[in-house]
Design a protein around this motif. Structure first.
Motif, short mmCIF file in Angstrom:
data_model
loop_
_atom_site.label_atom_id
_atom_site.label_comp_id
_atom_site.label_asym_id
_atom_site.label_seq_id
_atom_site.Cartn_x
_atom_site.Cartn_y
_atom_site.Cartn_z
N LEU A 35 3.13 68.48 -28.16
CA LEU A 35 3.29 68.12 -26.75
C LEU A 35 4.68 67.55 -26.46
O LEU A 35 5.18 67.65 -25.33
N ARG A 36 5.28 66.93 -27.46
CA ARG A 36 6.64 66.37 -27.28
C ARG A 36 7.72 67.43 -27.34
O ARG A 36 8.89 67.17 -27.02
N HIS A 37 7.35 68.65 -27.83
CA HIS A 37 8.36 69.69 -28.03
C HIS A 37 8.92 70.17 -26.69
O HIS A 37 8.20 70.37 -25.72
N LYS B 260 -4.71 72.44 -27.97
CA LYS B 260 -5.37 71.56 -28.95
C LYS B 260 -5.86 70.27 -28.29
O LYS B 260 -6.93 69.75 -28.61
N SER B 261 -5.06 69.72 -27.35
CA SER B 261 -5.41 68.45 -26.71
C SER B 261 -6.65 68.57 -25.82
O SER B 261 -7.31 67.58 -25.54
N ILE B 262 -6.95 69.79 -25.36
CA ILE B 262 -8.13 69.96 -24.50
C ILE B 262 -9.31 70.56 -25.27
O ILE B 262 -10.27 71.05 -24.67
N GLY B 263 -9.18 70.58 -26.62
CA GLY B 263 -10.35 70.92 -27.43
C GLY B 263 -10.27 72.19 -28.25
O GLY B 263 -11.26 72.53 -28.92
N ALA B 264 -9.17 72.95 -28.21
CA ALA B 264 -9.07 74.17 -29.03
C ALA B 264 -9.08 73.82 -30.51
O ALA B 264 -8.38 72.88 -30.93
N ARG B 265 -9.87 74.50 -31.25
CA ARG B 265 -9.96 74.22 -32.69
C ARG B 265 -8.86 74.96 -33.45
O ARG B 265 -8.26 75.91 -32.95
N SER C 212 7.54 83.42 -31.73
CA SER C 212 6.53 83.18 -30.71
C SER C 212 5.89 81.80 -30.88
O SER C 212 5.64 81.09 -29.89
N VAL C 213 5.62 81.42 -32.13
CA VAL C 213 5.04 80.09 -32.39
C VAL C 213 6.00 79.00 -31.93
O VAL C 213 5.59 78.01 -31.29
N THR C 214 7.28 79.16 -32.23
CA THR C 214 8.28 78.16 -31.83
C THR C 214 8.36 78.05 -30.31
O THR C 214 8.43 76.95 -29.74
N GLU C 215 8.37 79.20 -29.62
CA GLU C 215 8.48 79.20 -28.17
C GLU C 215 7.24 78.60 -27.50
O GLU C 215 7.33 78.04 -26.40
N ARG C 216 6.10 78.72 -28.14
CA ARG C 216 4.84 78.31 -27.51
C ARG C 216 4.26 77.05 -28.14
O ARG C 216 3.06 76.80 -28.06
N THR C 217 5.13 76.27 -28.76
CA THR C 217 4.66 75.04 -29.40
C THR C 217 3.97 74.12 -28.41
O THR C 217 2.89 73.57 -28.69
N LYS C 218 4.57 73.94 -27.23
CA LYS C 218 3.96 73.04 -26.24
C LYS C 218 2.62 73.58 -25.76
O LYS C 218 1.67 72.82 -25.54
N GLU C 219 2.55 74.93 -25.59
CA GLU C 219 1.28 75.55 -25.19
C GLU C 219 0.19 75.27 -26.22
O GLU C 219 -0.96 74.96 -25.87
N ILE C 220 0.58 75.37 -27.50
CA ILE C 220 -0.38 75.10 -28.58
C ILE C 220 -0.85 73.65 -28.52
O ILE C 220 -2.04 73.34 -28.69
N GLY C 221 0.10 72.73 -28.27
CA GLY C 221 -0.26 71.33 -28.16
C GLY C 221 -1.24 71.08 -27.03
O GLY C 221 -2.20 70.31 -27.17
N ILE C 222 -1.01 71.69 -25.88
CA ILE C 222 -1.91 71.53 -24.73
C ILE C 222 -3.31 72.06 -25.06
O ILE C 222 -4.32 71.40 -24.77
#
Length: 408
Positions: A405-407, A320-325, A308-318
């Motif tokens: 985000l590059r993933h 984090k980029s908008i302020g998620a700690r 799940s982490v691998t599949e949602r890497t881009k989601e995690i990047g987004i």
């Protein structure tokens, strides 16, 4: 609000991957089911055993040729001599006023009849004496008990259990009437008050006759082994009476001081302890199976969360980029792992309780809900979710937002 949003995202992710989540839940539920099912059955059987033993005469213990709980006693104790009627009667005489002694022998699978009415072919014909009622915690509802003269003279009289009375005499008073059991005729002199069931077996489906008459008509003459029940005057005197009874029985059996007992003495407490030892071994085996299944399920949770982490890497990047700690990402993925484990645990508990009680029902054991084991099972599953979900959650929280985000 932020934690509510994290919970919503966690559940949304699990719902999106239904098949994957279902397989992980199934693996977790198998481990919980195996232990909860076994412990549900054991708890019900233990409660039934306690209830059954409480129906025995108070302050009593039994003397028999073989141990009470043993599948095949002939393998180890087959060379023990039988407890024959003359020896049992001598034991009773030597005990005197020290305690009430009841002699008993029985055969199941007997059919009793009166006129055109018949019992089912599982009635017990009990040969006993005048202490039968007190030793078995029965009471006479009408009529009288077997007397010492009935035993001495081997009279063809009987007292009948409540279930036999209902089957053979639904609309008449049985006292003074003659029933046929085991090919012999017996005059009913007493009706025993109902007592209910124990381990699915009716305790009221019997006819009790003098033990001398039983031995005379059932074959084998005097060469049948007798069970002896000894009832002490009080709970305080029980240990002293038991010591006396062992000494008297050794004397009756002609044992030398250095000889081991060739008979078995057991109390209600010893029966419970023996049953506990057996169930402990079953529980240990069940724990082993469950531990392996839960370990495999925990590895499955970790594997699913890493995917799940691998599949949602881009989601995690987004995010984090908008302020998620970092702690928000960690909490989200950890919650997903814990929810998976808890749902699996809940399903396992439900299946275990249903399965354990289904087996109990087949054996006519009262059904129960093991609250303690259910709570423990859910707590263990929650712990597995935390332990096996922590690394994937930490890995997700530690991702670099630019790289994420590059993933693709």
């Amino acid at each position: 609000m932020i934690y509510f949003e994290i919970l919503r995202l966690a559940f949304s992710s699990l719902w999106t991957n239904k098949l994957r989540s279902s397989l992980t839940i199934f693996g977790m539920s198998i481990g919980v089911f195996s232990i909860i099912g076994v412990m549900t059955f054991i708890a019900g059987a233990k409660a039934q055993l306690d209830s059954g033993l409480s129906r025995l005469g108070a302050n009593s213990f039994q003397i028999q040729r073989f141990p009470a709980l043993m599948s095949n006693p002939w393998q180890r104790y087959g060379n023990r001599p039988e407890i024959k009627l003359p020896a049992a009667q001598r034991f009773k005489d030597l005990m005197g006023e020290t305690a009430k002694v009841n002699l008993q022998i029985r055969r199941g699978g007997i059919i009793a009849s009166y006129l055109d009415r018949r019992t089912t072919p599982n009635m017990r014909l009990v040969g006993t004496d005048d202490n039968f009622l007190s030793s078995s915690n029965f009471e006479i509802a009408r009529g009288r008990n077997l007397g010492a003269e009935d035993v001495a003279l081997g009279r063809s009289v009987c007292i009948i259990g409540d279930e036999v009375a209902k089957k053979l005499f639904p609309d008449v008073d049985p006292l003074g009437l003659v029933v046929r059991a085991g090919g012999q005729m017996y005059t009913v002199i007493g009706l025993v008050a109902p007592k209910g069931t124990s381990f699915g077996e009716s305790q009221d489906d019997f006819i009790a006759i003098p033990i001398t008459r039983w031995l005379a008509v059932m074959g084998g003459g005097m060469w049948r082994t007798i069970s002896i029940n000894v009832q002490a005057p009080s709970q305080e005197l029980l240990p002293a009476v038991q010591d006396t009874a062992v000494g008297v029985m050794r004397q009756v059996r002609g044992l030398e001081p250095e000889d081991e007992n060739n008979f078995e003495v057991f109390t209600n407490d010893s029966l419970i302890a023996t049953f506990q030892n057996v169930t402990n071994m079953v529980a240990i085996g069940s724990f082993g199976v469950s531990a392996i299944a839960l370990l495999a399920a925990g590895v499955g949770v970790m594997n699913i969360m890493l995917v799940s982490v691998t599949e949602r890497t881009k989601e995690i990047g987004i995010r984090k980029s908008i302020g998620a700690r970092k702690k928000n990402i960690l909490f989200q993925f950890l919650i997903e792992a814990v929810v998976l484990a808890l749902i699996g645990g809940f399903v396992g508990v439900v299946l275990g309780v249903v399965g354990g009680n289904a087996v109990s029902s087949l054996m006519n054991i009262d059904m129960i809900f093991p609250w303690g084991w259910a709570i423990a099972g859910m707590a263990v599953c929650g712990g597995i979710g935390v332990v096996f979900g922590l690394y994937p959650a930490w890995k997700a929280a530690s991702l670099d937002p630019i790289e994420a985000l590059r993933h693709e």
